[in-house]
Write a protein that holds these residues in place. Structure first.
Motif, mmCIF file in Angstrom:
data_model
loop_
_atom_site.group_PDB
_atom_site.id
_atom_site.type_symbol
_atom_site.label_atom_id
_atom_site.label_comp_id
_atom_site.label_asym_id
_atom_site.label_seq_id
_atom_site.Cartn_x
_atom_site.Cartn_y
_atom_site.Cartn_z
ATOM 1 N N CYS A 196 0.832 -1.200 0.000
ATOM 2 C CA CYS A 196 0.000 0.000 0.000
ATOM 3 C C CYS A 196 0.868 1.252 0.000
ATOM 4 C CB CYS A 196 -0.910 0.011 1.230
ATOM 5 S SG CYS A 196 -2.129 -1.317 1.241
ATOM 6 N N ASP A 197 0.275 2.348 -0.396
ATOM 7 C CA ASP A 197 0.952 3.637 -0.336
ATOM 8 C C ASP A 197 1.446 3.870 1.088
ATOM 9 O OD1 ASP A 197 1.280 6.521 -1.583
ATOM 10 O OD2 ASP A 197 0.354 6.780 0.397
ATOM 11 N N PRO A 198 2.669 4.318 1.260
ATOM 12 C CA PRO A 198 3.226 4.481 2.613
ATOM 13 C C PRO A 198 2.370 5.343 3.530
ATOM 14 C CG PRO A 198 4.969 4.651 0.990
ATOM 15 C CD PRO A 198 3.687 4.607 0.214
ATOM 16 N N ALA A 199 1.774 6.418 2.995
ATOM 17 C CA ALA A 199 0.952 7.283 3.838
ATOM 18 C C ALA A 199 -0.291 6.538 4.320
ATOM 19 C CB ALA A 199 0.557 8.546 3.075
ATOM 20 N N LEU A 200 -0.904 5.759 3.418
ATOM 21 C CA LEU A 200 -2.079 4.975 3.801
ATOM 22 C C LEU A 200 -1.684 3.899 4.805
ATOM 23 C CD1 LEU A 200 -5.060 4.185 3.424
ATOM 24 C CD2 LEU A 200 -4.328 2.739 1.514
ATOM 25 N N ASP A 201 -0.562 3.231 4.553
ATOM 26 C CA ASP A 201 -0.101 2.183 5.464
ATOM 27 C C ASP A 201 0.175 2.753 6.854
ATOM 28 O OD1 ASP A 201 1.060 -0.642 5.847
ATOM 29 O OD2 ASP A 201 2.705 0.657 6.473
ATOM 30 N N THR A 202 0.776 3.931 6.904
ATOM 31 C CA THR A 202 1.055 4.563 8.199
ATOM 32 C C THR A 202 -0.234 4.877 8.940
ATOM 33 O OG1 THR A 202 3.141 5.516 7.408
ATOM 34 C CG2 THR A 202 2.107 6.570 9.322
ATOM 35 N N TYR A 253 -3.791 -6.290 8.838
ATOM 36 C CA TYR A 253 -3.334 -5.684 10.079
ATOM 37 C C TYR A 253 -3.948 -6.417 11.265
ATOM 38 C CZ TYR A 253 -2.281 -1.926 6.799
ATOM 39 O OH TYR A 253 -1.814 -1.204 5.723
ATOM 40 N N GLY A 254 -3.232 -6.425 12.389
ATOM 41 C CA GLY A 254 -3.776 -7.001 13.599
ATOM 42 C C GLY A 254 -3.690 -8.515 13.641
#
Length: 244
Positions: free
Chosen positions: A34-40, A68-69
C-alpha cells in the motif's frame, strides 16, 4: 432465506475482525504494498484497535493489499490478505450494489413497487418502492426470523407481509433487515442466475476470475484462514464469526 456473505477483501473496503489484537498489532502486507501514507495511517488505526484487511483496485487490478492485527491473539497468529471475515450487515451494501446493477441493466426501476416485482408479497410493505427498501424508509419494523433460520422465499415473504409498518413508506427512517431480505428476493427473481450466482458473477468478481466472498451457514467448519471469534472488549464469543 437470510444468509451472510463473507469476503476476503472488497474494493476500497476495510473488513474488520470483531476485536483487535495486542497493543502493537502484527501486520502482514500483500503484494503490491500500500501507499506508505495509507499504510502509516492504518497502522496507527490498528494500534488503536483495528484488526482486519484492506484491498484497493484500480482499473481492474490490485493497487494495494494488506492485513493488520491478529487473527488469533492467543496463538499470536496475524491476519493476512487471504484471511476471510464475517461481514455481517455489510452484506446489505453488496445486495444494494446488485440492485443498482439490475437497475442499470434496465431490469427494474428504483420507483417500482416491491409488490409488483414479488406478486406473492402481501401486507402494507408491498406498496413500498425498491428505493425505499434500499434507504430503510419503507417503514418495515421488526424481524421475520433469526439469522440462521431457514426460510423458503414464500415463507420469508409470508412472514414479512405480517409485519406492521412504523410509518407510511417514504415518510421516515428505521433500519430493517427484513427490507434487505426482500431486496435479495428481488435479485433472485429478476436476475437470470439467482441471488448467490448473480452476486458471485456480476458483483463480487475479482481480477483473474476469483470472487471476493461467498456464503456459509455455519457448517462445515470454514476451511480457509479465518479469525478467532471475539466481541468488543476482546471477550470471546460462542458463535463462529466467519460465514461463507
Amino acid at each position: 432465506m437470510r444468509r451472510f456473505l463473507a469476503g476476503t477483501t472488497l474494493i476500497a473496503l476495510l473488513t474488520a475482525a470483531c476485536a483487535a489484537g495486542p497493543a502493537r498489532p502484527a501486520r502482514t502486507s500483500g503484494a503490491p504494498a500500500c501507499d506508505p501514507a495509507l499504510d502509516t495511517a492504518i497502522t496507527a488505526w490498528a494500534a488503536a484497535g483495528f484488526s482486519g484487511s484492506i484491498a484497493i483496485l484500480k482499473d481492474g487490478a490490485f493497487e494495494c493489499r494488506a492485513a493488520y492485527g491478529m487473527a488469533d491473539a492467543a496463538a499470536r497468529r496475524p491476519n493476512t490478505p487471504e484471511t476471510v471475515f464475517s461481514i455481517g450487515s455489510v452484506t446489505k451494501a453488496v445486495t444494494a450494489a446488485a440492485i443498482l446493477r439490475l437497475a442499470d441493466e434496465g431490469r427494474l426501476s428504483l420507483d417500482d413497487r416491491v409488490g409488483r416485482i414479488l406478486p406473492r408479497l402481501r401486507g402494507p410493505v408491498a406498496e413500498a418502492t425498491v428505493g425505499q427498501l434500499l434507504l430503510h424508509t419503507s417503514g418495515l419494523n421488526g424481524t421475520h426470523g433469526d439469522d440462521y433460520e431457514r426460510l423458503s422465499p414464500d415463507a420469508a415473504m409470508a412472514a414479512i407481509g405480517t409485519l406492521k409498518l412504523a410509518f407510511p413508506p417514504g415518510t421516515g427512517y428505521v433500519y430493517s433487515n427484513s427490507g434487505y431480505t426482500l431486496l435479495a428476493l428481488v435479485v433472485e427473481r429478476l436476475s437470470d442466475r439467482g441471488y448467490r450466482d448473480y452476486l458471485g458473477s456480476a458483483v463480487l468478481r475479482l481480477p483473474g476470475g476469483r470472487v471476493a466472498g461467498g456464503f456459509w451457514d455455519g457448517r462445515p467448519a470454514a476451511g480457509r484462514p479465518h479469525p478467532a471469534p471475539y466481541a468488543r472488549g476482546r471477550r470471546r464469543m460462542r458463535r463462529p464469526v466467519v460465514r461463507r
